[in-house]
Structures are given as structure tokens and as C-alpha cells.
Scaffold this motif. Structure first.
Motif, PDB file in Angstrom:
ATOM      1  N   ASP A 165      -4.110  -3.479   7.204  1.00 48.13           N
ATOM      2  CA  ASP A 165      -3.316  -4.557   7.797  1.00 48.13           C
ATOM      3  C   ASP A 165      -4.228  -5.702   8.213  1.00 48.13           C
ATOM      4  O   ASP A 165      -3.888  -6.886   8.035  1.00 48.13           O
ATOM      5  CB  ASP A 165      -2.526  -4.027   8.988  1.00 48.13           C
ATOM      6  CG  ASP A 165      -1.593  -5.074   9.574  1.00 48.13           C
ATOM      7  OD1 ASP A 165      -0.880  -5.736   8.789  1.00 48.13           O
ATOM      8  OD2 ASP A 165      -1.572  -5.251  10.810  1.00 48.13           O
ATOM      9  N   LEU A 168       1.189  -7.016   5.018  1.00 45.37           N
ATOM     10  CA  LEU A 168       1.074  -5.640   4.543  1.00 45.37           C
ATOM     11  C   LEU A 168       2.450  -4.987   4.538  1.00 45.37           C
ATOM     12  O   LEU A 168       3.195  -5.086   5.516  1.00 45.37           O
ATOM     13  CB  LEU A 168       0.130  -4.835   5.436  1.00 45.37           C
ATOM     14  CG  LEU A 168      -0.023  -3.350   5.081  1.00 45.37           C
ATOM     15  CD1 LEU A 168      -0.807  -3.205   3.780  1.00 45.37           C
ATOM     16  CD2 LEU A 168      -0.711  -2.582   6.210  1.00 45.37           C
ATOM     17  N   GLN A 223      -2.200   6.597   9.281  1.00 41.12           N
ATOM     18  CA  GLN A 223      -2.059   5.435  10.147  1.00 41.12           C
ATOM     19  C   GLN A 223      -3.367   4.651  10.266  1.00 41.12           C
ATOM     20  O   GLN A 223      -3.358   3.416  10.361  1.00 41.12           O
ATOM     21  CB  GLN A 223      -1.582   5.855  11.537  1.00 41.12           C
ATOM     22  CG  GLN A 223      -1.192   4.690  12.438  1.00 41.12           C
ATOM     23  CD  GLN A 223      -0.066   3.850  11.847  1.00 41.12           C
ATOM     24  OE1 GLN A 223       0.953   4.381  11.413  1.00 41.12           O
ATOM     25  NE2 GLN A 223      -0.247   2.533  11.822  1.00 41.12           N
ATOM     26  N   VAL A 246       0.868  -1.178   0.000  1.00 35.80           N
ATOM     27  CA  VAL A 246       0.000   0.000   0.000  1.00 35.80           C
ATOM     28  C   VAL A 246       0.901   1.223   0.000  1.00 35.80           C
ATOM     29  O   VAL A 246       1.700   1.417   0.913  1.00 35.80           O
ATOM     30  CB  VAL A 246      -0.952   0.024   1.208  1.00 35.80           C
ATOM     31  CG1 VAL A 246      -1.825   1.279   1.171  1.00 35.80           C
ATOM     32  CG2 VAL A 246      -1.833  -1.225   1.216  1.00 35.80           C
ATOM     33  N   SER A 247       0.788   2.046  -1.047  1.00 39.77           N
ATOM     34  CA  SER A 247       1.683   3.189  -1.196  1.00 39.77           C
ATOM     35  C   SER A 247       0.925   4.354  -1.815  1.00 39.77           C
ATOM     36  O   SER A 247      -0.230   4.234  -2.202  1.00 39.77           O
ATOM     37  CB  SER A 247       2.889   2.789  -2.060  1.00 39.77           C
ATOM     38  OG  SER A 247       3.876   3.793  -2.070  1.00 39.77           O
ATOM     39  N   ALA A 273      -1.382   6.543   1.904  1.00 41.29           N
ATOM     40  CA  ALA A 273      -0.831   5.446   2.694  1.00 41.29           C
ATOM     41  C   ALA A 273      -0.042   5.946   3.901  1.00 41.29           C
ATOM     42  O   ALA A 273       0.351   5.154   4.766  1.00 41.29           O
ATOM     43  CB  ALA A 273       0.055   4.564   1.823  1.00 41.29           C
ATOM     44  N   SER A 274       0.189   7.260   3.996  1.00 44.44           N
ATOM     45  CA  SER A 274       0.819   7.832   5.186  1.00 44.44           C
ATOM     46  C   SER A 274      -0.134   7.828   6.379  1.00 44.44           C
ATOM     47  O   SER A 274       0.306   7.956   7.531  1.00 44.44           O
ATOM     48  CB  SER A 274       1.257   9.277   4.898  1.00 44.44           C
ATOM     49  OG  SER A 274       2.145   9.334   3.815  1.00 44.44           O
ATOM     50  N   CYS A 283       4.034  -1.191   3.794  1.00 48.28           N
ATOM     51  CA  CYS A 283       3.865   0.232   3.498  1.00 48.28           C
ATOM     52  C   CYS A 283       5.223   0.919   3.633  1.00 48.28           C
ATOM     53  O   CYS A 283       5.886   0.758   4.662  1.00 48.28           O
ATOM     54  CB  CYS A 283       2.891   0.894   4.471  1.00 48.28           C
ATOM     55  SG  CYS A 283       1.183   0.334   4.355  1.00 48.28           S
ATOM     56  N   CYS A 287       6.000   7.587   0.978  1.00 46.87           N
ATOM     57  CA  CYS A 287       4.646   7.404   0.453  1.00 46.87           C
ATOM     58  C   CYS A 287       4.223   8.618  -0.362  1.00 46.87           C
ATOM     59  O   CYS A 287       3.649   8.486  -1.447  1.00 46.87           O
ATOM     60  CB  CYS A 287       3.657   7.170   1.593  1.00 46.87           C
ATOM     61  SG  CYS A 287       3.696   5.503   2.278  1.00 46.87           S
ATOM     62  N   ARG A 308      -3.546   2.418   7.296  1.00 49.55           N
ATOM     63  CA  ARG A 308      -2.612   1.301   7.445  1.00 49.55           C
ATOM     64  C   ARG A 308      -3.166   0.239   8.389  1.00 49.55           C
ATOM     65  O   ARG A 308      -3.097  -0.965   8.092  1.00 49.55           O
ATOM     66  CB  ARG A 308      -1.267   1.801   7.979  1.00 49.55           C
ATOM     67  CG  ARG A 308      -0.488   2.668   7.003  1.00 49.55           C
ATOM     68  CD  ARG A 308       0.826   3.107   7.618  1.00 49.55           C
ATOM     69  NE  ARG A 308       1.594   3.937   6.722  1.00 49.55           N
ATOM     70  CZ  ARG A 308       2.889   3.787   6.468  1.00 49.55           C
ATOM     71  NH1 ARG A 308       3.567   2.831   7.060  1.00 49.55           N
ATOM     72  NH2 ARG A 308       3.516   4.590   5.623  1.00 49.55           N
ATOM     73  N   ASP A 309      -3.695   0.680   9.514  1.00 49.10           N
ATOM     74  CA  ASP A 309      -4.198  -0.276  10.502  1.00 49.10           C
ATOM     75  C   ASP A 309      -5.351  -1.093   9.941  1.00 49.10           C
ATOM     76  O   ASP A 309      -5.424  -2.319  10.137  1.00 49.10           O
ATOM     77  CB  ASP A 309      -4.655   0.464  11.764  1.00 49.10           C
ATOM     78  CG  ASP A 309      -3.492   1.074  12.536  1.00 49.10           C
ATOM     79  OD1 ASP A 309      -2.344   0.668  12.302  1.00 49.10           O
ATOM     80  OD2 ASP A 309      -3.738   1.978  13.373  1.00 49.10           O
TER      81      ASP A 309
END
Length: 460
Positions: free
Chosen positions: A364, A374, A357, A349-350, A354-355, A376, A382, A360-361
Motif C-alpha cells: 500500500d 492498492l 496483512q 495485488v491478489s 495477498a492475504s 486487494c 485471494c 498489504r501494508d
């Protein structure tokens, strides 16, 4: 005012100056190289037979000795970096246009172009200085030629070609979204092909199956707006600070709100594909803001306690649904990808979003449910940056995909090959959307289709 942000790592154990390894360039017109064919304006309708370039014809060196300068100006950040082929980041410099974003409430192409022009020389020179190198130490120059804003792309491409011509350096033309995907292979070396990638930013929402370098299958994309655009607009309507990014502002405010307070509808809930849509969610958010009589001209920090609470609830509710849309489509794309490539181990994930959080969580959890890991890149890699461009240049250079040095006498107003609308991969049949059929006008053939066509001709 333009803010310069620099980060520097791995400056020790540099090789001896690479200019001692250079061999004079001898053009071989009977064997045109890869990029001179697929990236030349004349190549839009046809591809003639070719041979890939030979890295050793430029430099008596191994892949571990490559040092490439990457230049990125596709949107609103002017970036340059120097990266070695062993993964060392020798320098990274980014000039942000945060003040312009705040002033115009988004990217103004003409203003962005002027800002790039003002700082491009300084950014590139600082990247070289931080790396403790001079131009002749470089193996090649890599530059983003698309997708992006034409006016902005032009600044970076002109700078890259001028530098490459002056020092007889090969040049690697880079696809911006491929760079976002491949930078994960720099930060996490265990990421091998094939892998699946979700690339999310202000202008892009793409799900791809990366089979090998340059070979991508698009599983899904947005039919209208990208998630980053939705974040930015919501932040603007809520009167938030945009100098850093709308996404960061929304994420911070959302922590103070109730994500279940407003029942926004998840987009495309009944569409069993991997495509995205954020235009409708933006409309829902705008109507909710209007119903609360929130004035965007009043900064959130200056609003009443009740008003701040309402803004936080809207931010939290928006973020929950925006990311839930990502989760649902990403989960289905993983299933499709595993049917075709059961050996996939990583979800990359980019892109700028994707910065976040929270993003991301949540993703994931999606990856773990599907048995994937995952990956990143760190937030600084990113968002748009020169490192990802340099690294992508390294990957392609090692495969002989590059252009010879541009001519020294190239005119300032020479026609440049810029690709503002340039798909990364071919569309997967199950992922095609009729809603996007009218948006393909003036679009360049995908990177993947061009590489495949050139490889077929190579075999004939």
C-alpha cells in the motif's frame, strides 16, 4: 479429513429461473467459436479462422441475467461458487486439504487428486444448494484448465464438462492467474482497464500490465521459486502449523520477533528488472535455522523460550526481506507500466500471499508513493476459490468467448485440454530473463498471444 468452509451472500431478489429463458442450442460448424479453437489440443500449432460465440444464441437474456458456476481444482483446494453477472455472490464453497499439507509438508499431487475426487461432487452440489438453484438455472459453467497440477486440473475439468453436457450448458475455460487478477473487478467496481497486477502465491510471482480483457503484458516473474513457496518452506523448517498456510503461520510468529536481528540479503538487488528470485533467500533461512540448532520436528509451541525467540526472529527477518523484494520490483514495474499506460489508477495485488496483512501494508505504501490505489480482494477471494473462476467466466462469456456444450457421449478417458504450464501474457522486452530460457520447454502459448492471433484471423 477434509474441511468444508462455506460462505453465502446476496441470496435475495433472485431472478425467475433462467431455464425459462433458454433457447435450444443450434451448432454452427461453419463458424467455430473462440474457445474451441484456442483451447483445443489441435490448436497448439495453428489457429484457423473463427467467429466468437454469440451469448444470445444460447439464452434470451441480458448480461445482468447471467448466472455462472465456477469450478476450481488447480492445486490443493476444491472450490465451487455461483455468481451473477451483476456481482452478487450467490454461494461459495471451499474444501481445504490442510491435513494433507501438514502430513506431507506440502502438496502431494497424487494425494491432492484423490482428495479432489472424493469431494468434487459434494462441493458443486453444495454450491448450487446454497445458491438455491438447480443446474438448469445456470447460464454456463466456468472451470480452471491451467496453470496448475495436471492431476488436479483433470478432476475439475471432468466434472465441469459432465455437468455442462448433461444440461446443455456452454463452458468457459479459465486461466487461473487471470482469475486471480480479475476478481478485483468484482470486489472493487472502480477497477477498470488498464491496471497493473501483482499475483503472488505458492507457485507464482507475476507482475502484469492488464491492458484489457485477455490482453496482458508480463513485466516480471520468478526465475526460480515464488514467495509463497519460500513462506511455506520457512514455516516447515521452523516447525510451524501448516494446516491453514505457511504464510499465515510465519506472519503470526513474525509479530513476536525482531525483523532486524538477522541480516538476510535482498535477492537480485543489482538486477534492474522486475523479476523475482526466492531460492537464495530460502538457502539463507535454512542456514540460519541450522546455526541456531532449531529442530523442525519439535513444534514451535513446545520449544524452549529461547528457541521460540530465535524462531520468531528468523520469521520476522525472513518476512521483512521477502516482502522488501516484492516492494522493489513492484515499484519498478509501476514505473514501466505508467510509461506505457499513463491512465493507470490501480495496483491489484491478489493470490494466496495477498492475504498477508504485512504484505498489504507494505505494498500500500508502494502504491501511494507512485500515485496509485492498492486493491486487494478480501482474503477469502485471494486464496484459490470458485468465485474468481465464475467471475472470469462471466467476463469472457459477455465477450462471446466460450465453448458450446460438450457432447453427452464424451468418454471418461477422453483427452482433455489441460494446461499445467500456461503463461498469462507475453513477456515485456525489458523484463526478459536469460535465467528462465531453459524453463520454457513444454509450455503452452500464452493466453494473450492466442487471443491476439485469433483476433487477427477474425479480421482477415
Amino acid at each position: 479429513m477434509v474441511t468444508i468452509i462455506s460462505s453465502l451472500s446476496c441470496l435475495t431478489h433472485l431472478p425467475k429461473p433462467l431455464y425459462t429463458l433458454l433457447k435450444p442450442f443450434k451448432p454452427r460448424p461453419q463458424k467455430p467459436n473462440f474457445y474451441s479453437l484456442i483451447f483445443s489440443p489441435k490448436s497448439l500449432s495453428t489457429l484457423s479462422a473463427h467467429k466468437y460465440g454469440d451469448p444470445l444464441s444460447y439464452k434470451q437474456t441480458t448480461n445482468h441475467d447471467l448466472v455462472i458456476l465456477g469450478i476450481e481444482t488447480s492445486c490443493d483446494d476444491t472450490a465451487a461458487a455461483v455468481v451473477r453477472s451483476n456481482g452478487d455472490i450467490l454461494s461459495q464453497v471451499v474444501s481445504s486439504q490442510g491435513d494433507l499439507l501438514a502430513k506431507y509438508g506440502g502438496v502431494s499431487p497424487k494425494m491432492a487428486e484423490e482428495a479432489h475426487s472424493q469431494v468434487i461432487d459434494q462441493v458443486v452440489q453444495e454450491a448450487l444448494d446454497k445458491a438455491k438453484l438447480i443446474e438448469s438455472d445456470l447460464s454456463a459453467v466456468a472451470v480452471t484448465i491451467g496453470p496448475g497440477l495436471s492431476l488436479c486440473l483433470r478432476v475439475g475439468v471432468q466434472k465441469a464438462r459432465k455437468l455442462a453436457a448433461s444440461y446443455s450448458l456452454p463452458i468457459v475455460n479459465v486461466h487461473h492467474m487471470e482469475a486471480h487478477a480479475l476478481v478485483a473487478r468484482l470486489t472493487e467496481r472502480e477497477v477498470q482497464f488498464p491496471f497493473i497486477a501483482l499475483l503472488i502465491s505458492g507457485g507464482h510471482n507475476i507482475l502484469i500490465l492488464a491492458r484489457e480483457l485477455g490482453q496482458y503484458l508480463q513485466l516480471g516473474t520468478t526465475i526460480d521459486d515464488a514467495i509463497g513457496e519460500a513462506y511455506d518452506k520457512t514455516a516447515k523448517w521452523l516447525g510451524l502449523e501448516l494446516r491453514r498456510s505457511g504464510g499465515l503461520a510465519i506472519e503470526e510468529l513474525a509479530r513476536k520477533g525482531d525483523a532486524g536481528s538477522i541480516k538476510f540479503k535482498v535477492p537480485m538487488k543489482h538486477h534492474k528488472d522486475c523479476n523475482f528470485s526466492y531460492a537464495g533467500l530460502k538457502t539463507q533461512v535454512r542456514l540460519a535455522i541450522e546455526s541456531k540448532n532449531i529442530d523442525a520436528e519439535t513444534p514451535s509451541s513446545s520449544a524452549s523460550i529461547e528457541d521460540q525467540s530465535s524462531r520468531a526472529d528468523i520469521a520476522a527477518s525472513f518476512q521483512r526481506v521477502a516482502v522488501l523484494h516484492l516492494e522493489e520490483k513492484c515499484g519498478r514495474a509501476i514505473e514501466w507500466a505508467l510509461e506505457m499506460e499513463p491512465s493507470i489508477k490501480h495496483l491489484v495485488v491478489s493470490g494466496g500471499v495477498a492475504s498477508n496483512q504485512y504484505v498489504r501494508d507494505r505494498l500500500d505504501q508502494v502504491a501511494k508513493k507512485k500515485g496509485l490505489q492498492l486493491v486487494c480482494p478480501p482474503p477469502s477471494l485471494c486464496t484459490d476459490n470458485g468465485v474468481m473462476v465464475a467471475w472470469t467466466g462471466i467476463e469472457h462469456f459477455r465477450n462471446g468467448r466460450f465453448d458450446p456444450p460438450p457432447p453427452l457421449n464424451e468418454l471418461e478417458d477422453a483427452r482433455l485440454d489441460l494446461r499445467p504450464r500456461w503463461p498469462l501474457g507475453e513477456e515485456y522486452a525489458r523484463g526478459k530473463s536469460e535465467a528462465r530460457s531453459l524453463r520454457t520447454a513444454r509450455m503452452h502459448p500464452s493466453l494473450t498471444s492466442m487471443i491476439q492471433a485469433s483476433q487477427r484471423q477474425e479480421q482477415t
